[in-house]
Design a protein around this motif. Sequence first.
Motif, PDB file in Angstrom:
ATOM      1  N   PHE A 159       0.843  -1.191   0.000  1.00 21.43           N
ATOM      2  CA  PHE A 159       0.000   0.000   0.000  1.00 21.43           C
ATOM      3  C   PHE A 159       0.883   1.248   0.000  1.00 21.43           C
ATOM      4  O   PHE A 159       2.000   1.232   0.516  1.00 21.43           O
ATOM      5  N   VAL A 160       0.350   2.281  -0.583  1.00 26.67           N
ATOM      6  CA  VAL A 160       1.041   3.572  -0.633  1.00 26.67           C
ATOM      7  C   VAL A 160       0.187   4.594   0.103  1.00 26.67           C
ATOM      8  O   VAL A 160      -1.041   4.624  -0.078  1.00 26.67           O
ATOM      9  N   ARG A 161       0.821   5.409   0.921  1.00 24.20           N
ATOM     10  CA  ARG A 161       0.085   6.406   1.680  1.00 24.20           C
ATOM     11  C   ARG A 161       0.098   7.748   0.952  1.00 24.20           C
ATOM     12  O   ARG A 161       1.144   8.264   0.595  1.00 24.20           O
ATOM     13  N   PHE A 162      -1.082   8.290   0.755  1.00 26.91           N
ATOM     14  CA  PHE A 162      -1.249   9.613   0.189  1.00 26.91           C
ATOM     15  C   PHE A 162      -1.837  10.522   1.257  1.00 26.91           C
ATOM     16  O   PHE A 162      -2.502  10.058   2.182  1.00 26.91           O
ATOM     17  N   ARG A 163      -1.580  11.804   1.113  1.00 28.32           N
ATOM     18  CA  ARG A 163      -2.069  12.773   2.096  1.00 28.32           C
ATOM     19  C   ARG A 163      -3.031  13.723   1.407  1.00 28.32           C
ATOM     20  O   ARG A 163      -2.623  14.518   0.552  1.00 28.32           O
ATOM     21  N   PHE A 164      -4.287  13.645   1.792  1.00 29.26           N
ATOM     22  CA  PHE A 164      -5.315  14.491   1.195  1.00 29.26           C
ATOM     23  C   PHE A 164      -5.488  15.736   2.047  1.00 29.26           C
ATOM     24  O   PHE A 164      -5.735  15.648   3.251  1.00 29.26           O
ATOM     25  N   PRO A 165      -5.370  16.925   1.461  1.00 30.01           N
ATOM     26  CA  PRO A 165      -5.447  18.152   2.273  1.00 30.01           C
ATOM     27  C   PRO A 165      -6.879  18.485   2.677  1.00 30.01           C
ATOM     28  O   PRO A 165      -7.797  18.458   1.856  1.00 30.01           O
ATOM     29  N   MET A 166      -7.062  18.807   3.925  1.00 32.02           N
ATOM     30  CA  MET A 166      -8.334  19.331   4.438  1.00 32.02           C
ATOM     31  C   MET A 166      -8.059  20.759   4.883  1.00 32.02           C
ATOM     32  O   MET A 166      -7.428  21.007   5.906  1.00 32.02           O
ATOM     33  N   ASN A 167      -8.526  21.714   4.073  1.00 30.17           N
ATOM     34  CA  ASN A 167      -8.236  23.118   4.337  1.00 30.17           C
ATOM     35  C   ASN A 167      -9.442  23.972   3.992  1.00 30.17           C
ATOM     36  O   ASN A 167     -10.564  23.456   3.846  1.00 30.17           O
ATOM     37  N   PHE A 168      -9.230  25.269   3.827  1.00 28.58           N
ATOM     38  CA  PHE A 168     -10.350  26.182   3.621  1.00 28.58           C
ATOM     39  C   PHE A 168     -11.006  26.009   2.253  1.00 28.58           C
ATOM     40  O   PHE A 168     -12.101  26.525   2.032  1.00 28.58           O
ATOM     41  N   VAL A 169     -10.370  25.292   1.341  1.00 26.24           N
ATOM     42  CA  VAL A 169     -10.978  25.019   0.041  1.00 26.24           C
ATOM     43  C   VAL A 169     -11.740  23.707   0.060  1.00 26.24           C
ATOM     44  O   VAL A 169     -12.907  23.623  -0.343  1.00 26.24           O
ATOM     45  N   THR A 170     -11.086  22.650   0.514  1.00 21.35           N
ATOM     46  CA  THR A 170     -11.686  21.318   0.436  1.00 21.35           C
ATOM     47  C   THR A 170     -12.750  21.074   1.506  1.00 21.35           C
ATOM     48  O   THR A 170     -13.761  20.421   1.223  1.00 21.35           O
ATOM     49  N   ALA A 171     -12.534  21.579   2.726  1.00 20.38           N
ATOM     50  CA  ALA A 171     -13.465  21.274   3.820  1.00 20.38           C
ATOM     51  C   ALA A 171     -14.882  21.796   3.559  1.00 20.38           C
ATOM     52  O   ALA A 171     -15.854  21.025   3.676  1.00 20.38           O
ATOM     53  N   PRO A 172     -15.083  23.078   3.205  1.00 18.95           N
ATOM     54  CA  PRO A 172     -16.455  23.531   2.919  1.00 18.95           C
ATOM     55  C   PRO A 172     -17.091  22.811   1.735  1.00 18.95           C
ATOM     56  O   PRO A 172     -18.295  22.538   1.748  1.00 18.95           O
ATOM     57  N   LEU A 173     -16.296  22.501   0.721  1.00 12.34           N
ATOM     58  CA  LEU A 173     -16.833  21.799  -0.448  1.00 12.34           C
ATOM     59  C   LEU A 173     -17.297  20.399  -0.076  1.00 12.34           C
ATOM     60  O   LEU A 173     -18.391  19.961  -0.469  1.00 12.34           O
ATOM     61  N   ILE A 174     -16.492  19.678   0.692  1.00 13.49           N
ATOM     62  CA  ILE A 174     -16.877  18.333   1.129  1.00 13.49           C
ATOM     63  C   ILE A 174     -18.104  18.407   2.041  1.00 13.49           C
ATOM     64  O   ILE A 174     -18.987  17.545   1.979  1.00 13.49           O
ATOM     65  N   ALA A 175     -18.167  19.435   2.887  1.00 17.72           N
ATOM     66  CA  ALA A 175     -19.331  19.594   3.761  1.00 17.72           C
ATOM     67  C   ALA A 175     -20.607  19.776   2.946  1.00 17.72           C
ATOM     68  O   ALA A 175     -21.643  19.169   3.244  1.00 17.72           O
ATOM     69  N   ASP A 176     -20.542  20.594   1.904  1.00 19.86           N
ATOM     70  CA  ASP A 176     -21.717  20.788   1.043  1.00 19.86           C
ATOM     71  C   ASP A 176     -22.122  19.490   0.355  1.00 19.86           C
ATOM     72  O   ASP A 176     -23.317  19.158   0.275  1.00 19.86           O
ATOM     73  N   LEU A 177     -21.148  18.756  -0.149  1.00 23.44           N
ATOM     74  CA  LEU A 177     -21.454  17.489  -0.825  1.00 23.44           C
ATOM     75  C   LEU A 177     -22.065  16.485   0.149  1.00 23.44           C
ATOM     76  O   LEU A 177     -22.986  15.733  -0.208  1.00 23.44           O
ATOM     77  N   PHE A 178     -21.562  16.478   1.379  1.00 23.38           N
ATOM     78  CA  PHE A 178     -22.122  15.566   2.382  1.00 23.38           C
ATOM     79  C   PHE A 178     -23.573  15.918   2.703  1.00 23.38           C
ATOM     80  O   PHE A 178     -24.447  15.039   2.770  1.00 23.38           O
ATOM     81  N   PRO A 210      -6.716  35.715  -6.488  1.00 25.40           N
ATOM     82  CA  PRO A 210      -7.184  34.852  -5.381  1.00 25.40           C
ATOM     83  C   PRO A 210      -8.244  33.848  -5.834  1.00 25.40           C
ATOM     84  O   PRO A 210      -9.408  33.926  -5.444  1.00 25.40           O
ATOM     85  N   TYR A 211      -7.831  32.896  -6.680  1.00 25.10           N
ATOM     86  CA  TYR A 211      -8.794  31.916  -7.196  1.00 25.10           C
ATOM     87  C   TYR A 211      -9.419  31.087  -6.080  1.00 25.10           C
ATOM     88  O   TYR A 211     -10.586  30.704  -6.157  1.00 25.10           O
ATOM     89  N   ALA A 212      -8.634  30.771  -5.047  1.00 29.77           N
ATOM     90  CA  ALA A 212      -9.149  29.930  -3.966  1.00 29.77           C
ATOM     91  C   ALA A 212     -10.328  30.576  -3.255  1.00 29.77           C
ATOM     92  O   ALA A 212     -11.136  29.879  -2.631  1.00 29.77           O
ATOM     93  N   LEU A 213     -10.438  31.891  -3.355  1.00 29.73           N
ATOM     94  CA  LEU A 213     -11.547  32.590  -2.706  1.00 29.73           C
ATOM     95  C   LEU A 213     -12.891  32.185  -3.315  1.00 29.73           C
ATOM     96  O   LEU A 213     -13.906  32.149  -2.608  1.00 29.73           O
ATOM     97  N   VAL A 214     -12.903  31.853  -4.605  1.00 34.53           N
ATOM     98  CA  VAL A 214     -14.166  31.582  -5.289  1.00 34.53           C
ATOM     99  C   VAL A 214     -14.841  30.314  -4.762  1.00 34.53           C
ATOM    100  O   VAL A 214     -15.988  30.373  -4.289  1.00 34.53           O
ATOM    101  N   PRO A 215     -14.189  29.125  -4.810  1.00 37.69           N
ATOM    102  CA  PRO A 215     -14.867  27.946  -4.256  1.00 37.69           C
ATOM    103  C   PRO A 215     -15.137  28.056  -2.767  1.00 37.69           C
ATOM    104  O   PRO A 215     -16.156  27.568  -2.279  1.00 37.69           O
ATOM    105  N   PHE A 216     -14.222  28.705  -2.045  1.00 43.53           N
ATOM    106  CA  PHE A 216     -14.431  28.866  -0.605  1.00 43.53           C
ATOM    107  C   PHE A 216     -15.674  29.703  -0.327  1.00 43.53           C
ATOM    108  O   PHE A 216     -16.530  29.332   0.490  1.00 43.53           O
TER     109      PHE A 216
END
Length: 766
Positions: free
Chosen positions: A92-111, A597-603
Amino acid sequence: MAEHLSSIRLDLDTTKIHTWRSIITLVVFVITNIIVLLPFHIPIYIPRLLRDAILDALGALRVIGPRRNRPSHVSSSISVYSEGQDDRGRHFVRFRFPMNFVTAPLIADLFLLAILAIGREEVYGGTIGANNISPIDIMAFFITLAYIAISIDASGLIRYLAFKVLQKAGKVGHRLFFYLYAFFFALGIFIGNDPIILSGTAFLAYMTRVSSNIIHPRAWIFTQFAIANVASAVLVSSNPTNLVLAGAFNIKFIDYTAHMIVPVVITAIVLFPFLLYIVFADESLIPLCIKMHELSEEAKARKPVNPNIPHARGNAEEDKDNPTNGEQEKLLSLEEIMNPFLDKGGAAFGGVIMAATLITLLALNASTPSTGEHPVFYVTLPAAFVMFCWDIGFGWHHRRETRQIARDGRREFERARAERLAQEEAMERAILNRSGEQAHISPVPPRPTATLETSTHCQNAVLEGIHYTTDPPSGDIKAKNSLPTDKTVEPLPQDDRSRGARPPADDAAIINEKQIPTTPNPQYPSEKLSGLTLIKNAGETSLASSEPEAEAKLEPSCSVAAGPERRGTTLVSLVADAYRWSQETFPTATAVLSHLPYALVPFAFSMFILVQALVTKGWVPVFAYGWDHWVNKTGTVGSVGGMAFLSVILCNFAGTNIGTTILLSRVIQAWQQIHEENGTRISDRTFWATVYSMALGVNYGAFSTAFSASLAGLLWRDILARKHIHVRGLDFARVNLPIITISMVVGCAVLIGEVYIVKSDVSNGP
């Protein structure tokens, strides 16, 4: 205010909060904001065979290079990445998925969508708009205006003006501190806090570094960050939080500025002596006389370097921002300050465009009966397009000059890197020879010295590191270090090397640094590659020309394979080549587009949807009833103090100051509707005191206790880290606590006096 209230209709039913979906929505909102405050990575384990299959498929589709040309553990071509350890033999290979101000709100909405806690209503309200807040209009306005502001910054105007301020103040420490304080405040009012942080932070990092008696840059960088965010509260256009607030309550831009300018200016006036004589009252921070290194006459006479052109400084790129290089590094930083680049045409044109845009916005906004009739981006979008056309046209007109600068600088840069690596290799082997261990160990493959890079257009072949691919005879080197049998020069996809940064060791485009043997071995003759010879001597590897005119041949007519026949060409390499070409041809436009500030848009969109979910699930009405009880008990003064406290605190715990503005705007809207349905009115004095105290809090709250209180704080921290100034989270809170305290106390006190003078105790509208 009655007309305004009639356009707002919120569901005030608080019984919905007892349903399980409503409870989960609140829990998800809280968890999301905690993640935004404290980002982390989630380890994900996937089968190694699956990882290899994906990489092989991408390699077969020529999206990335073949996996055999990379170390087996490298997989940075994928958005989530491996730890970097050698995983051969692992299942197995370990990958690190970032949970930050971009991914966390998006995942919350999808959930929440997946469990049907939210639906079309919330998504529509969080993107297109609801209750006088139009997220898509706000984002379009902010991004387009940001392009103009960052283009002005890219022209070098901010650094040039800062240099003039530095000259004006001389070496008197307190006077320089005041001049820079006033300069950042005045400039921040008109162009916002982000351009000030982008350029001003780097300027202060260099300035404090070349000053021998400024022991720590704390006073200068914290003051700049605080005053930039204080200044951003004056104009609606200076901060996206102001746009949300003005849209939510139909505030005219001129009315907003008229109510905010007095508290903000007085805050700035009172804050300066507080910072100088109390918070930073230490000569090691702000000396009475600043001792700076002197720039030589030769350096002063040298033509300023455009930092937007890749490798514009040549071999200085290797030393820049490296605190271990001592005096040489300080001289480079001093030249950055005392001999700044200025594109006079771009700065003048950008200033005119910005002034015309702001004046037009104020005029149109003041002349229309409702802010919703003409979206504000109708003005900023054409202005940004005109600015973009100027940047493109100016870059194309000067393309030959900028390409030549980049070509010469890259050659010098890679030659300096090759010499440094050769010296390190020689030193390592000398140490091994002295210790007598060389006869008992296997040959150690050294680092590669350079790469021969070719662009898609074959405009220029540069010494960027040779990917040497001659197979050694079997038995000499272990199989894992063997290379393909054909002799080719494979172009490697470029990454941050175009900006002068040393490429990361785990990049998928970089071959193993210990892959090319350079020990004297008759089985490895010198290979001629397009007029270049890789010469292998004992303990040394260097690049030399096999012909007197070798460098002259490294021109667009180069013989290295290009186009369809170029081996190793992939989608990644084509994109990297296109980006490099864009940097060299349109340096200003490329720099501006890369800093938007592209990250501002999805956030922002994700946070709008989450807050809209709280509205439809009954939580915002609950908060509104609680706020109503507080105001009834404390009156106008209590509403100012309470909202100021809430807004500052929530900036740190409710998805930055943007998320806080969205949430509190909805709460105030619900509070208005509660009084309308009860047949009572909120006095103008209390209502506008609440709104403008929130405006103070969400702007000032950026410099409070956490970097994530604003996106500007995250940007500020990252820029300082690149300049080798690391600010810890605890230090950020400790230094900012007295600053935010005095700022909010002064601002709120002035605001209370203002609303008692200019606002009545009855409800007659804005």
